[in-house]
Design a protein around this motif. Structure first.
Motif, PDB file in Angstrom:
ATOM      1  N   GLU A  81       0.958  -1.068   0.225  1.00 28.31           N
ATOM      2  CA  GLU A  81       0.101   0.157  -0.027  1.00 28.31           C
ATOM      3  C   GLU A  81       1.063   1.383  -0.071  1.00 28.31           C
ATOM      4  OE1 GLU A  81      -2.449  -0.072   3.491  1.00 28.31           O
ATOM      5  OE2 GLU A  81      -3.676  -2.177   2.597  1.00 28.31           O
ATOM      6  N   ARG A  82       2.056   1.411   0.766  1.00 27.56           N
ATOM      7  CA  ARG A  82       2.670   2.406   0.817  1.00 27.56           C
ATOM      8  C   ARG A  82       3.746   2.565  -0.471  1.00 27.56           C
ATOM      9  NH1 ARG A  82       5.910   0.516   6.059  1.00 27.56           N
ATOM     10  NH2 ARG A  82       7.470   2.109   5.600  1.00 27.56           N
ATOM     11  N   LEU A  83       3.948   1.493  -1.191  1.00 22.05           N
ATOM     12  CA  LEU A  83       4.757   1.495  -2.430  1.00 22.05           C
ATOM     13  C   LEU A  83       3.836   2.213  -3.483  1.00 22.05           C
ATOM     14  CD1 LEU A  83       6.917  -1.655  -2.149  1.00 22.05           C
ATOM     15  CD2 LEU A  83       7.950   0.888  -2.070  1.00 22.05           C
ATOM     16  N   LEU A  84       2.437   1.597  -3.535  1.00 19.85           N
ATOM     17  CA  LEU A  84       1.522   2.038  -4.689  1.00 19.85           C
ATOM     18  C   LEU A  84       1.054   3.281  -4.318  1.00 19.85           C
ATOM     19  CD1 LEU A  84      -0.293  -1.318  -5.072  1.00 19.85           C
ATOM     20  CD2 LEU A  84       1.340  -0.231  -6.678  1.00 19.85           C
ATOM     21  N   GLY A  85       0.854   3.683  -3.071  1.00 14.96           N
ATOM     22  CA  GLY A  85       0.158   5.058  -2.626  1.00 14.96           C
ATOM     23  C   GLY A  85       0.706   6.196  -2.410  1.00 14.96           C
ATOM     24  N   SER A  86       2.287   5.839  -2.245  1.00  6.38           N
ATOM     25  CA  SER A  86       3.168   6.983  -2.042  1.00  6.38           C
ATOM     26  C   SER A  86       3.764   7.838  -3.248  1.00  6.38           C
ATOM     27  CB  SER A  86       4.140   6.587  -0.916  1.00  6.38           C
ATOM     28  OG  SER A  86       4.917   7.765  -0.715  1.00  6.38           O
ATOM     29  N   GLY A  87       3.686   9.129  -3.129  1.00 11.93           N
ATOM     30  CA  GLY A  87       4.194   9.962  -4.361  1.00 11.93           C
ATOM     31  C   GLY A  87       5.763   9.653  -4.273  1.00 11.93           C
ATOM     32  N   ALA A  88       6.267   9.676  -3.046  1.00 10.53           N
ATOM     33  CA  ALA A  88       7.654   9.553  -2.848  1.00 10.53           C
ATOM     34  C   ALA A  88       8.282   7.857  -2.817  1.00 10.53           C
ATOM     35  CB  ALA A  88       7.998  10.120  -1.616  1.00 10.53           C
ATOM     36  N   ALA A  89       7.529   6.933  -3.540  1.00 14.11           N
ATOM     37  CA  ALA A  89       7.862   5.789  -3.491  1.00 14.11           C
ATOM     38  C   ALA A  89       9.134   5.639  -4.523  1.00 14.11           C
ATOM     39  CB  ALA A  89       6.874   4.821  -3.812  1.00 14.11           C
ATOM     40  N   PRO A  90       9.976   4.482  -4.275  1.00 21.09           N
ATOM     41  CA  PRO A  90      11.235   4.119  -4.986  1.00 21.09           C
ATOM     42  C   PRO A  90      10.876   3.864  -6.276  1.00 21.09           C
ATOM     43  CG  PRO A  90      10.951   2.664  -3.415  1.00 21.09           C
ATOM     44  CD  PRO A  90       9.940   3.780  -3.270  1.00 21.09           C
ATOM     45  N   SER A  95      11.158  -0.802  -5.666  1.00 24.67           N
ATOM     46  CA  SER A  95      10.101  -1.298  -4.984  1.00 24.67           C
ATOM     47  C   SER A  95      10.019  -2.892  -5.059  1.00 24.67           C
ATOM     48  CB  SER A  95       8.977  -0.644  -5.933  1.00 24.67           C
ATOM     49  OG  SER A  95       8.950   0.887  -5.712  1.00 24.67           O
ATOM     50  N   ALA A  96      10.210  -3.543  -6.328  1.00 27.54           N
ATOM     51  CA  ALA A  96      10.189  -4.929  -6.276  1.00 27.54           C
ATOM     52  C   ALA A  96      11.212  -5.605  -5.258  1.00 27.54           C
ATOM     53  CB  ALA A  96      10.637  -5.509  -7.654  1.00 27.54           C
ATOM     54  N   THR A  97      12.361  -5.036  -4.972  1.00 25.26           N
ATOM     55  CA  THR A  97      13.382  -5.598  -3.939  1.00 25.26           C
ATOM     56  C   THR A  97      12.821  -5.533  -2.645  1.00 25.26           C
ATOM     57  OG1 THR A  97      15.310  -5.026  -5.468  1.00 25.26           O
ATOM     58  CG2 THR A  97      15.636  -5.342  -3.030  1.00 25.26           C
ATOM     59  N   LEU A  98      12.247  -4.269  -2.361  1.00 24.51           N
ATOM     60  CA  LEU A  98      11.484  -4.162  -1.063  1.00 24.51           C
ATOM     61  C   LEU A  98      10.412  -5.075  -0.883  1.00 24.51           C
ATOM     62  CD1 LEU A  98      11.471  -0.125  -1.043  1.00 24.51           C
ATOM     63  CD2 LEU A  98      12.721  -1.604   0.756  1.00 24.51           C
ATOM     64  N   ALA A  99       9.568  -4.991  -1.677  1.00 25.99           N
ATOM     65  CA  ALA A  99       8.238  -5.725  -1.485  1.00 25.99           C
ATOM     66  C   ALA A  99       8.580  -7.408  -1.587  1.00 25.99           C
ATOM     67  CB  ALA A  99       7.346  -5.344  -2.596  1.00 25.99           C
ATOM     68  N   ILE A 100       9.429  -7.686  -2.171  1.00 26.58           N
ATOM     69  CA  ILE A 100       9.850  -9.209  -2.310  1.00 26.58           C
ATOM     70  C   ILE A 100      10.872  -9.515  -1.873  1.00 26.58           C
ATOM     71  CG2 ILE A 100      10.144 -11.012  -3.946  1.00 26.58           C
ATOM     72  CD1 ILE A 100       8.738  -9.239  -6.193  1.00 26.58           C
ATOM     73  N   ASP A 101      12.260  -9.298  -1.998  1.00 27.44           N
ATOM     74  CA  ASP A 101      13.253  -9.674  -1.227  1.00 27.44           C
ATOM     75  C   ASP A 101      13.298  -9.261   0.088  1.00 27.44           C
ATOM     76  OD1 ASP A 101      13.823 -10.736  -3.864  1.00 27.44           O
ATOM     77  OD2 ASP A 101      15.359  -9.175  -4.555  1.00 27.44           O
ATOM     78  N   HIS A 102      13.128  -8.167   0.594  1.00 24.93           N
ATOM     79  CA  HIS A 102      13.291  -7.757   1.947  1.00 24.93           C
ATOM     80  C   HIS A 102      12.250  -8.328   2.743  1.00 24.93           C
ATOM     81  CE1 HIS A 102      16.113  -5.062   0.177  1.00 24.93           C
ATOM     82  NE2 HIS A 102      16.044  -4.202   0.923  1.00 24.93           N
ATOM     83  N   VAL A 103      11.023  -8.537   2.356  1.00 25.49           N
ATOM     84  CA  VAL A 103       9.910  -8.838   3.173  1.00 25.49           C
ATOM     85  C   VAL A 103      10.329 -10.540   3.358  1.00 25.49           C
ATOM     86  CG1 VAL A 103       7.631  -9.702   3.376  1.00 25.49           C
ATOM     87  CG2 VAL A 103       8.337  -7.479   2.571  1.00 25.49           C
ATOM     88  N   ALA A 292      17.070  -5.012   6.297  1.00 21.37           N
ATOM     89  CA  ALA A 292      15.691  -4.910   5.541  1.00 21.37           C
ATOM     90  C   ALA A 292      14.514  -4.054   6.043  1.00 21.37           C
ATOM     91  CB  ALA A 292      15.278  -6.375   5.110  1.00 21.37           C
ATOM     92  N   ARG A 293      14.572  -4.380   7.414  1.00 18.54           N
ATOM     93  CA  ARG A 293      13.571  -3.478   8.211  1.00 18.54           C
ATOM     94  C   ARG A 293      13.971  -1.826   8.109  1.00 18.54           C
ATOM     95  NH1 ARG A 293       9.815  -5.861  11.182  1.00 18.54           N
ATOM     96  NH2 ARG A 293      10.221  -8.173  11.843  1.00 18.54           N
ATOM     97  N   THR A 294      15.219  -1.583   8.183  1.00 18.13           N
ATOM     98  CA  THR A 294      15.731  -0.372   8.077  1.00 18.13           C
ATOM     99  C   THR A 294      15.403   0.292   6.697  1.00 18.13           C
ATOM    100  OG1 THR A 294      17.438  -0.582   9.411  1.00 18.13           O
ATOM    101  CG2 THR A 294      17.736   1.241   8.218  1.00 18.13           C
ATOM    102  N   ALA A 295      15.398  -0.314   5.712  1.00 21.59           N
ATOM    103  CA  ALA A 295      15.025  -0.270   4.372  1.00 21.59           C
ATOM    104  C   ALA A 295      13.623   0.291   4.186  1.00 21.59           C
ATOM    105  CB  ALA A 295      15.581  -0.943   3.342  1.00 21.59           C
ATOM    106  N   ILE A 296      12.892  -0.599   4.621  1.00 20.52           N
ATOM    107  CA  ILE A 296      11.358  -0.862   4.814  1.00 20.52           C
ATOM    108  C   ILE A 296      10.868   0.615   5.341  1.00 20.52           C
ATOM    109  CG2 ILE A 296       9.284  -1.790   5.304  1.00 20.52           C
ATOM    110  CD1 ILE A 296      10.578  -4.548   4.362  1.00 20.52           C
ATOM    111  N   ALA A 297      11.422   0.725   6.515  1.00 18.64           N
ATOM    112  CA  ALA A 297      11.031   1.853   7.368  1.00 18.64           C
ATOM    113  C   ALA A 297      11.154   3.350   6.615  1.00 18.64           C
ATOM    114  CB  ALA A 297      11.843   1.759   8.682  1.00 18.64           C
ATOM    115  N   ALA A 298      11.951   3.320   5.547  1.00 23.64           N
ATOM    116  CA  ALA A 298      12.300   4.504   4.961  1.00 23.64           C
ATOM    117  C   ALA A 298      11.347   4.882   3.815  1.00 23.64           C
ATOM    118  CB  ALA A 298      13.678   4.552   4.100  1.00 23.64           C
ATOM    119  N   VAL A 299      10.211   3.815   3.595  1.00 28.18           N
ATOM    120  CA  VAL A 299       9.411   4.029   2.420  1.00 28.18           C
ATOM    121  C   VAL A 299       8.190   4.879   3.442  1.00 28.18           C
ATOM    122  CG1 VAL A 299       7.587   3.051   1.078  1.00 28.18           C
ATOM    123  CG2 VAL A 299       9.677   1.953   1.306  1.00 28.18           C
ATOM    124  N   PRO A 300       7.784   6.198   2.671  1.00 28.71           N
ATOM    125  CA  PRO A 300       6.961   6.954   3.441  1.00 28.71           C
ATOM    126  C   PRO A 300       5.562   6.349   3.589  1.00 28.71           C
ATOM    127  CG  PRO A 300       7.831   7.911   1.295  1.00 28.71           C
ATOM    128  CD  PRO A 300       8.273   6.431   1.476  1.00 28.71           C
TER     129      PRO A 300
END
Length: 509
Positions: A81-90, A95-103, A292-300
């Protein structure tokens, strides 16, 4: 995280199995050394200890995996939701790395490291307590080797954290580069930039490889520290027990050991460092998981959406704007009630699909207002509908899992796919791959429209529903949408003059 902690506590139960097994061996060896038959209790203890250890080896991973999935499932939903809905998403690659690999990395951390950490906090003390029942000196030797071991692992862990963060950063950069270059491949070929791009990919790949090797180097270092102190502890216990039994200690023996006690203490000594071995084996997962948690926390975070009405009452947008890097769509005003057909028109690239996505709540507008809608109020017939490997029935049932075959055939007939199936002698069991091979572009669109009709939602969003169709088929789909618009609200993005003329209203971008 409760299940992961339970899994960690189950490793402590594993020590009970180890103690039973060690006692059985020690009792059997002592009996054999005395010239007696090995008692049946010794065999029973070894069998019971083995069964306990087998049960924990099976149960601990099962508990840990269930707990990790329960933890990461809401994290994944929130992140998407944050990756799709945030205008500041990477970018797409990041985004693929965050949503798939990091999780997935965090799931590995929850599965392997968390139970190992819980066990390592208590299991060594339990092991020492069990060994102390046979030999206080052996227990003291094990505790004495623990202090320098902890200091060495702290140093190795600090280095591992930095190396893991650099590795994840390099992986994200490589994914970003790869996705961007694939997207612009025709342009790169037009300007003959293949060699330069290949060099960029080689450099990024080499960077990932070097940082991965650095992580492995630190992991091997921490394993070497652990194995050194583990081997040292067992060796010291073995030397003490052997010299004590032989009466060769260079100092007064503080305790009197029997062969059974000495053998039991020696057999249990490796169990003291076993929980820390498991922790060390999972320590790499810890460093990657925290990075990975640190990188995900940076997503607005996405701003809370307005509460959707309980009953669909139409869609209204005022001065709606969507901002993308380098361009802006809008401002757009539109309004449709609970029924009717609204056409969104404009040249290719004007933002019709983006506007549909904003109406559906998939894109957060940068300005203006729009009626908040529940996802359960919306049916979407996409320009490139999702097709899953399986049968035609499987793909239609995505919209209505409980629909009978008769309902599926009615939907197929309404969108004009019945004749196609009859010509091919196919049924609802027609096999499809993820590309919809064997179906034309128009047939794939009509499959998406049939699925949207089966969903039976009060708002139907259709993206170019008549594209890739011959005149007769396009006219039939237009007539169908007019019939549907008498029952529910329909918003279409289209270039088709016939469909535009049939609409109740037109919004030009």
């Amino acid at each position: 995280m409760a299940l992961q902690k339970q899994a960690g506590l189950a490793w402590i139960i594993d020590l009970g199995g180890a103690a039973l097994f060690a006692w059985g061996i020690a009792d059997g060896v002592a009996a054999a050394a005395a010239g007696h038959a090995v008692p049946g209790a010794a065999f029973a203890a070894m069998l019971g200890g083995g069964l306990v250890r087998a049960a924990t080896a099976w149960g601990v991973p099962m508990l840990a995996v269930r707990g990790a999935q329960a933890t990461t499932a809401p994290l994944r939903r929130n992140l998407v939701e944050r990756l799709l809905g945030s205008g500041a998403a990477p970018s797409s690659g990041q985004s693929a790395t965050l949503a798939i690999d990091h999780v997935a990395t965090i799931e590995g951390y929850e599965t392997r490291f968390v139970p190992a950490r819980v066990a390592a906090a208590a299991a060594p003390l339990v092991a020492v307590a069990i060994i102390a029942c046979a030999s206080l000196v052996a227990a003291g030797i094990l505790l004495g080797t623990l202090v320098p071991f902890v200091f060495g692992m702290i140093l190795a862990g600090t280095a591992a954290k930095r190396a893991s963060e650099r590795q994840l950063e390099a992986l994200g950069n490589l994914s970003d580069l790869f996705v961007d270059r694939i997207r612009t491949l025709p342009i790169l070929r037009h300007f003959a930039a293949e060699e330069r791009i290949a060099r960029q990919v080689r450099v990024a790949t080499r960077d990932v490889a070097e940082r991965t090797v650095a992580v492995l180097r630190v992991a091997f270092l921490s394993s070497a520290v652990l194995e050194f102190f583990s081997a040292l502890a067992v060796a010291l216990v073995a030397v003490y027990c052997g010299f004590s039994l032989l009466g060769l200690l260079p100092f007064p023996d503080p305790e009197t050991l029997t062969l059974r006690e000495a053998f039991f203490a020696l057999a249990m000594a490796p169990e003291f460092y076993l929980p820390m071995r498991r922790l060390a084996a999972a320590y790499h997962d810890k460093q990657l998981g925290e990075a990975a948690r640190t990188a995900i926390a940076a997503v607005p975070e996405v701003a809370p959406a307005a509460t959707a009405p309980a009953v669909f009452a139409g869609v209204e947008a005022s001065a709606l704007m969507i901002a993308w890097p380098g361009r802006t769509i809008g401002p757009v005003d539109l309004s449709i009630g609970t029924t009717g057909l609204l056409a969104l028109t404009g040249p290719t690239g004007s933002g019709k699909t983006s506007l549909l996505a904003a109406i559906a709540g998939q894109i957060v507008p940068s300005g203006g207002t729009i009626t908040p809608l529940s996802p359960h109020a919306i049916a979407w017939a996409a320009q490139h509908p999702l097709i899953l490997p399986g049968t035609l029935r499987d793909n239609l049932a995505l919209a209505a899992p409980d629909a009978a075959d008769a309902d599926l055939r009615v939907a197929i007939g309404r969108v004009g796919l019945g004749a196609m199936l009859a010509q091919r002698g196919a049924t609802l069991d027609l096999l499809l791959d993820h590309r919809g091979s064997g179906l034309s572009g128009g047939e794939r669109r009509r499959l998406g429209l049939a699925r949207a009709l089966l969903a039976d939602r009060p708002l139907l969003l259709a993206d170019e529903p008549t594209a890739d169709l011959d005149d007769a088929s396009a006219a039939a789909i237009t007539a169908l949408l007019r019939v549907v618009a008498a029952e529910r609200a329909v918003i279409v993005a289209t270039h088709d003059p016939r469909l535009i003329a049939a609409a109740d209203a037109e919004v030009t971008l």
